[in-house]
Design a protein around this motif. Structure first.
Motif, mmCIF file in Angstrom:
data_model
loop_
_atom_site.group_PDB
_atom_site.id
_atom_site.type_symbol
_atom_site.label_atom_id
_atom_site.label_comp_id
_atom_site.label_asym_id
_atom_site.label_seq_id
_atom_site.Cartn_x
_atom_site.Cartn_y
_atom_site.Cartn_z
ATOM 1 N N TYR A 164 -3.182 30.617 35.025
ATOM 2 C CA TYR A 164 -3.631 30.016 36.467
ATOM 3 C C TYR A 164 -2.517 29.798 37.270
ATOM 4 O O TYR A 164 -2.488 30.153 38.443
ATOM 5 N N LYS A 215 -1.658 31.665 40.680
ATOM 6 C CA LYS A 215 -1.202 31.192 42.180
ATOM 7 C C LYS A 215 -0.132 31.125 42.646
ATOM 8 O O LYS A 215 0.058 31.298 43.923
ATOM 9 N N ASN A 224 -2.241 35.450 49.594
ATOM 10 C CA ASN A 224 -2.343 34.115 48.614
ATOM 11 C C ASN A 224 -3.329 33.264 49.202
ATOM 12 O O ASN A 224 -3.268 31.793 49.059
ATOM 13 N N PRO A 227 -6.596 30.884 49.370
ATOM 14 C CA PRO A 227 -7.374 30.566 48.354
ATOM 15 C C PRO A 227 -9.153 30.636 48.695
ATOM 16 O O PRO A 227 -9.768 30.278 48.059
#
Length: 63
Positions: A47, A51, A60, A62
């Motif tokens: 994870y 990220k 990137n 979210p």
């Protein structure tokens, strides 16, 4: 460090973490707590890496 070396180190660390949690459960640790810790050990690095690197399409975002 090569990719094979990195993957071998990561797999060894994950296996050691799982063995430690199973041993802790045998000594009386709550299975729910041990399961949570095992999940963090197994999924945490992937994870975090996802990220840091970003998604597959190069963003990137979210959302």
């Amino acid at each position: 460090m090569g990719v094979k070396t990195y993957k071998a180190i990561k797999a060894t660390a994950q296996l050691a973490g799982i063995v430690a949690m199973v041993h802790a459960m045998n000594l009386g640790m709550d299975p729910g707590t041990a399961g949570t810790i095992i999940g963090a050990i197994l999924l945490g690095p992937e994870y975090l890496e996802a990220k840091l690197v970003g998604s597959e399409d190069g963003t990137n975002d979210p959302n």
